[in-house]
Design a protein around this motif. Structure first.
Motif, PDB file in Angstrom:
ATOM      1  N   SER A  29      42.222  39.404  59.655  1.00 22.51           N
ATOM      2  CA  SER A  29      43.036  38.264  59.228  1.00 22.51           C
ATOM      3  C   SER A  29      42.892  37.097  60.206  1.00 22.51           C
ATOM      4  O   SER A  29      42.961  35.929  59.812  1.00 22.51           O
ATOM      5  CB  SER A  29      44.509  38.676  59.103  1.00 22.51           C
ATOM      6  N   SER A  54      43.962  33.634  58.581  1.00 25.54           N
ATOM      7  CA  SER A  54      45.334  33.885  58.128  1.00 25.54           C
ATOM      8  C   SER A  54      46.299  33.965  59.302  1.00 25.54           C
ATOM      9  O   SER A  54      47.483  33.651  59.161  1.00 25.54           O
ATOM     10  CB  SER A  54      45.400  35.187  57.324  1.00 25.54           C
ATOM     11  N   HIS A  79      40.853  41.248  49.765  1.00 26.81           N
ATOM     12  CA  HIS A  79      42.063  41.847  50.322  1.00 26.81           C
ATOM     13  C   HIS A  79      42.371  43.201  49.702  1.00 26.81           C
ATOM     14  O   HIS A  79      42.027  43.483  48.552  1.00 26.81           O
ATOM     15  CB  HIS A  79      43.247  40.904  50.115  1.00 26.81           C
ATOM     16  N   HIS A  99      45.340  44.344  48.872  1.00 23.60           N
ATOM     17  CA  HIS A  99      46.238  44.090  47.744  1.00 23.60           C
ATOM     18  C   HIS A  99      45.779  42.793  47.085  1.00 23.60           C
ATOM     19  O   HIS A  99      45.882  41.712  47.653  1.00 23.60           O
ATOM     20  CB  HIS A  99      47.687  44.001  48.225  1.00 23.60           C
ATOM     21  N   PHE A 100      45.244  42.923  45.886  1.00 34.66           N
ATOM     22  CA  PHE A 100      44.561  41.817  45.232  1.00 34.66           C
ATOM     23  C   PHE A 100      45.482  40.612  45.052  1.00 34.66           C
ATOM     24  O   PHE A 100      46.667  40.750  44.786  1.00 34.66           O
ATOM     25  CB  PHE A 100      44.023  42.253  43.865  1.00 34.66           C
ATOM     26  N   LYS A 101      44.895  39.434  45.160  1.00 37.64           N
ATOM     27  CA  LYS A 101      45.637  38.184  45.018  1.00 37.64           C
ATOM     28  C   LYS A 101      45.184  37.501  43.729  1.00 37.64           C
ATOM     29  O   LYS A 101      44.473  36.503  43.746  1.00 37.64           O
ATOM     30  CB  LYS A 101      45.427  37.308  46.247  1.00 37.64           C
ATOM     31  N   GLN A 149      48.081  37.571  37.105  1.00 34.64           N
ATOM     32  CA  GLN A 149      47.922  38.593  36.067  1.00 34.64           C
ATOM     33  C   GLN A 149      47.682  38.019  34.669  1.00 34.64           C
ATOM     34  O   GLN A 149      46.934  38.588  33.877  1.00 34.64           O
ATOM     35  CB  GLN A 149      49.163  39.497  36.039  1.00 34.64           C
ATOM     36  N   ASN A 156      40.880  32.948  37.347  1.00 37.40           N
ATOM     37  CA  ASN A 156      41.188  33.459  38.682  1.00 37.40           C
ATOM     38  C   ASN A 156      40.069  33.171  39.668  1.00 37.40           C
ATOM     39  O   ASN A 156      40.319  32.813  40.821  1.00 37.40           O
ATOM     40  CB  ASN A 156      41.444  34.971  38.620  1.00 37.40           C
ATOM     41  N   GLU A 192      37.807  39.978  42.513  1.00 36.07           N
ATOM     42  CA  GLU A 192      38.030  39.510  43.884  1.00 36.07           C
ATOM     43  C   GLU A 192      36.701  39.264  44.601  1.00 36.07           C
ATOM     44  O   GLU A 192      36.554  38.296  45.353  1.00 36.07           O
ATOM     45  CB  GLU A 192      38.861  40.546  44.658  1.00 36.07           C
ATOM     46  N   LYS A 211      35.262  36.057  43.347  1.00 34.44           N
ATOM     47  CA  LYS A 211      35.963  34.902  43.931  1.00 34.44           C
ATOM     48  C   LYS A 211      35.302  34.500  45.247  1.00 34.44           C
ATOM     49  O   LYS A 211      35.093  33.315  45.525  1.00 34.44           O
ATOM     50  CB  LYS A 211      37.440  35.246  44.188  1.00 34.44           C
TER      51      LYS A 211
END
Length: 513
Positions: free
Chosen positions: A53, A58, A90, A92-94, A97, A104, A156, A159
């Motif tokens: 991170s 981040s 990540h 936990h996907f960002k 939905q 996305n 992801e 992206k």
């Protein structure tokens, strides 16, 4: 040449990052070669995600220097990292939905028409071209809420690729994937390396490191322990470097002392969220003093079965008999009070409240009984004391000091949930993917706790995608395919290949029950 400076794509020199009550990274130095797959290994809470991170902007480091392609950089936020060709997938996907795959992927970097409007046609075309190039097989028009977890992860990855990343960080990428999806991801990582990308892979799974990584750096309690050549280091050596002791991959257990049936499922039928049959006339029983494993490919009714058993889904028909009582229509609380404990496969959604402390989360299921003063007020001090006791007993790091559970690593969140459920003194324990996201040391610990629960006379239902876990722990194994039980066998009567056949819906002629 190991010391040639021009080799390094990433240099993190003397990085220190502290939070209240914990030093996550303590003077850590990490060097990553260009175009290599470099694994980052460590226990839950060792500081791996924090370090990455920092690299992704981040977090700002308290001290230390970061160099990208030999140039010192100052990353104030993820946008700075993206501009330098750093992308992060990540844990936990960002994802939004109710947006499509294409929406996305281009979100925040949308192609525009000459009038400044969103050019969705161009976006879809670019997404499809990237998908085809890397063999990711996504449909740009699908909505995120309608696709599998494995496919969401591909979104992801796209992206990151859409933003032209050359350095890609994967944070626990296989924690929520099925074995088939894991194999596909390993192929994708190899292809990305072949295309010239530099990969940083955070994982607890030693076989994945052996499969794709060239080198591996090991963190322990925030400090860098070593960087090793993966081809010259065994899984046992990696595990020992990670936890500081030898790890037993096979849990020794005495023969089961099986009692009466604690749970009986009779001709159960449950629909999924879209109204289609997910559990289709399923019958099964779990006895006191045994571990019954349910093996199957994800999406064959396991989630709906667990939801029906724990009261989160209402069956269409059939019965659930628990300790001789029909609990088919019981509320969640009534099932807990009857002696049922459960670990959900989705810890963030159903297992804990991220904004609550460890102590508050540990008391979620019995706060109204054990943690009240004068029958009215919550006893926060008693909750914190209980949380600290469980943190010590289960080595839950970040559980001290009353911090929010959402700030802990995923593995420590999982240990918190397991600690709470095992402390409930329930007669039936339902574990869905209990070791997902845990390091090898924590996996060994949790598996021993599950066996201890069985040896104390509790009935254990274990739902797992990990075949080695099923084979290692279970006294009986039930395979599920398309919502039906294909076969139930005692441990030792079937091997992994035969279980795999049944998971695919094929019958096996063997010595069943």
């Amino acid at each position: 040449m190991e010391n040639t400076q021009l080799e390094w794509a990433v240099e993190m020199l003397g990085i220190t990052k502290a939070f209240p009550h914990v030093v996550a990274n303590d003077n850590v130095t990490l060097r990553v070669k260009k175009n290599e797959v470099h694994a980052l290994l460590g226990e839950n809470g060792a500081g791996k995600s924090t370090l990455m991170s920092v690299l992704f902007g981040s977090y700002l480091p308290d001290s230390g220097v970061i160099k990208i392609n030999q140039k010192e950089v100052h990353l104030k936020n993820p946008n700075d990292a993206t501009a330098l060709g750093i992308g992060m997938v990540h844990q936990h996907f960002k994802l939004v939905q109710n947006y499509t795959v294409a929406e996305n992927i281009v979100l925040g970097a949308e192609p525009k028409t000459r009038w400044g409007l969103l050019d969705m046609r161009k976006a879809k075309k670019e997404v499809q071209a990237l998908s085809d190039l890397y063999g990711l097989k996504v449909n740009p028009d699908d909505k995120i809420q309608d696709i599998t977890v494995g496919m969401q992860q591909r979104v992801e990855i796209l992206k990151v690729l859409y933003r032209k990343a050359d350095i890609i960080i994967f944070d626990e990428p296989t924690a929520v994937l099925t074995p088939q999806e894991i194999d596909e991801l390993m192929d994708i990582i190899r292809l990305l390396q072949k295309e010239g990308k530099t990969i940083l892979l955070i994982t607890h799974k030693l076989n994945e490191i052996k499969a794709v990584a060239g080198r591996c750096s090991i963190l322990r309690r925030g400090k860098m322990i070593d960087t090793v050549d993966v081809s010259k280091t065994s899984e046992e050596e990696l595990a020992e470097l990670m936890v500081g002791r030898a790890v037993n991959f096979k849990i020794e257990k005495a023969p089961a002392k099986v009692g009466e049936a604690v749970l009986r499922i009779e001709n159960l039928r449950v629909q999924n969220s879209r109204g289609f049959p997910a559990v289709d006339g399923l019958s099964l029983e779990v006895r006191a003093g045994e571990i019954l494993g349910v093996a199957g490919v994800d999406g064959n009714g396991q989630s709906e079965l667990c939801a029906a058993l724990t009261g989160l889904a209402k069956p269409e028909s059939g019965k659930i008999i628990f300790n001789g009582n029909d609990i088919t229509n019981f509320s969640v609380r009534a099932r807990i009070e009857a002696g049922m404990a459960s670990v959900s496969e989705d810890r963030r959604r159903y297992g804990l409240v991220s904004e609550f402390t460890v102590g508050e989360n540990a008391a979620l299921k019995n706060y109204y009984k054990k943690f009240v003063k004068n029958k009215i007020f919550l006893d926060k001090a008693a909750m914190q004391k209980n949380g600290e006791a469980l943190s010590k007993a289960f080595d839950i790091r970040g559980g001290e000091g009353g911090g929010e559970a959402g700030g802990m690593s995923g593995g420590n969140q999982q240990k918190l949930i397991i600690a709470r459920e095992l402390s409930m003194n329930a007669s039936l324990l339902i574990f869905a993917q209990p070791t997902r996201g845990l390091d090898v040391g924590a996996i060994e610990f949790v598996r021993k706790k599950i066996v201890e629960a069985r040896d104390s006379g509790k009935a254990v239902l274990l739902v797992s995608f990990e075949l080695d876990e099923i084979m290692n722990l279970c006294d009986r194994i039930a395979t599920i395919s398309k919502g039906k039980i294909v076969g139930v066998y005692k441990a030792g009567q079937v091997n992994e290949r035969q279980i795999g056949m049944m998971m695919a819906g094929k019958s096996f002629e063997g010595a069943g029950e």
